[in-house]
Design a protein around this motif. Structure first.
Motif, PDB file in Angstrom:
ATOM      1  N   LEU A  26       0.814  -1.209   0.000  1.00  9.14           N
ATOM      2  CA  LEU A  26       0.000   0.000   0.000  1.00  9.14           C
ATOM      3  C   LEU A  26       0.853   1.267   0.000  1.00  9.14           C
ATOM      4  N   ARG A  30       0.755   4.355  -2.548  1.00  9.57           N
ATOM      5  CA  ARG A  30       0.809   5.770  -2.155  1.00  9.57           C
ATOM      6  C   ARG A  30       1.764   6.549  -3.044  1.00  9.57           C
ATOM      7  N   VAL A  93      -9.098   4.037  -0.120  1.00  7.89           N
ATOM      8  CA  VAL A  93      -8.640   3.087   0.900  1.00  7.89           C
ATOM      9  C   VAL A  93      -7.479   3.703   1.683  1.00  7.89           C
ATOM     10  N   LEU A  94      -6.524   4.281   0.973  1.00  9.03           N
ATOM     11  CA  LEU A  94      -5.384   4.911   1.636  1.00  9.03           C
ATOM     12  C   LEU A  94      -5.816   6.128   2.446  1.00  9.03           C
ATOM     13  N   GLN A  95      -6.761   6.888   1.917  1.00 10.23           N
ATOM     14  CA  GLN A  95      -7.236   8.052   2.663  1.00 10.23           C
ATOM     15  C   GLN A  95      -7.957   7.622   3.940  1.00 10.23           C
ATOM     16  N   LEU A  97      -7.340   4.837   5.620  1.00  5.86           N
ATOM     17  CA  LEU A  97      -6.285   4.382   6.535  1.00  5.86           C
ATOM     18  C   LEU A  97      -5.569   5.567   7.162  1.00  5.86           C
ATOM     19  N   SER A  98      -5.325   6.600   6.368  1.00  2.47           N
ATOM     20  CA  SER A  98      -4.669   7.801   6.873  1.00  2.47           C
ATOM     21  C   SER A  98      -5.510   8.454   7.963  1.00  2.47           C
ATOM     22  N   ARG A  99      -6.815   8.529   7.713  1.00  8.42           N
ATOM     23  CA  ARG A  99      -7.722   9.122   8.699  1.00  8.42           C
ATOM     24  C   ARG A  99      -7.736   8.281   9.981  1.00  8.42           C
ATOM     25  N   TRP A 100      -7.803   6.969   9.807  1.00 11.40           N
ATOM     26  CA  TRP A 100      -7.852   6.064  10.958  1.00 11.40           C
ATOM     27  C   TRP A 100      -6.559   6.121  11.765  1.00 11.40           C
ATOM     28  N   GLY A 101      -5.429   6.318  11.069  1.00 11.12           N
ATOM     29  CA  GLY A 101      -4.136   6.306  11.740  1.00 11.12           C
ATOM     30  C   GLY A 101      -3.693   7.632  12.311  1.00 11.12           C
TER      31      GLY A 101
END
Length: 208
Positions: A26, A30, A93-95, A97-101
């Motif tokens: 992933l 990015r 999906v990456l966005q 994950l970014s928000r979650w992290g």
């Protein structure tokens, strides 16, 4: 080429992880969301990955239809890797994950590598409308293609051509905006972000 490993579960999440669940995959996506990249550029912007692992992940991604490799015409004559339409569908999906992290970031550790353009995807969520935006930090310059449905969504370095808006700020402000701790319009009003440009995005930020 090694056979694809599978969780062997009839579940869409498991099937997705069959393709992108390996370490580094992933993060390669990015980087390729910036558009075609040479192997050496990918390796430079993925500190910590070995050449063997990077080559293996790129082969797997090509096999699974997430990316392609093509040779640039002379005088470049180098190979570049780029995402397929299927691979570009991983942007949200990456966005997510970014928000979650976000809560995991905290203070930067002494061992943490940093690249200015790593703030591109979380910052992209904070901009509305359509246009080309250039972000200038002391740590580097990158640009965002806001509102695009196809092609690169960001790029390292200055914007290609005159941007609709140019934002100048420090990395701390950029990170706070990207994390949602500070609104972009609030940062503009407080003088923490300088906005120039004649495009709709620049005017909207100055007038908000």
């Amino acid at each position: 080429m090694s056979p694809r490993r599978s969780y062997d579960q009839y579940c869409s999440a498991a099937r997705a992880l069959d393709l992108v669940g390996d370490r580094w995959t992933l993060l390669i996506v990015r980087e390729l969301l910036a558009g075609p990249r040479r192997y050496t550029d990918l390796h430079a912007d993925l500190p910590g990955v070995s050449t063997d692992v990077l080559a293996s992940r790129l082969r797997d991604m090509e096999r699974d239809g997430l990316s392609t490799r093509r040779r640039l015409p002379p005088p470049g004559a180098a190979y570049v890797y780029e995402l397929t339409p299927r691979g570009r569908e991983l942007l949200p999906v990456l966005q997510a994950l970014s928000r979650w992290g976000q809560s995991e970031l905290g203070e930067r550790r002494p061992t943490d590598a940093v690249r200015a353009h790593w703030l591109a995807l979380p910052l992209l969520r904070r901009l509305e409308g359509e246009g080309l935006v250039e972000i200038r930090l002391d740590e580097g310059v990158f640009h965002l293609h806001v509102g695009v449905e196809d092609g690169p969504v960001y790029g390292d370095g200055p914007a290609p051509g005159e941007p609709d808006a140019r934002l100048v700020m420090d990395a701390e402000t950029c990170a706070a905006v990207a994390r949602g701790e500070s609104g972009l319009t609030d940062a503009v009003r407080d003088g923490r972000v300088a906005v120039t440009g004649d495009g709709t995005l620049a005017k909207a930020l100055r007038e908000a």
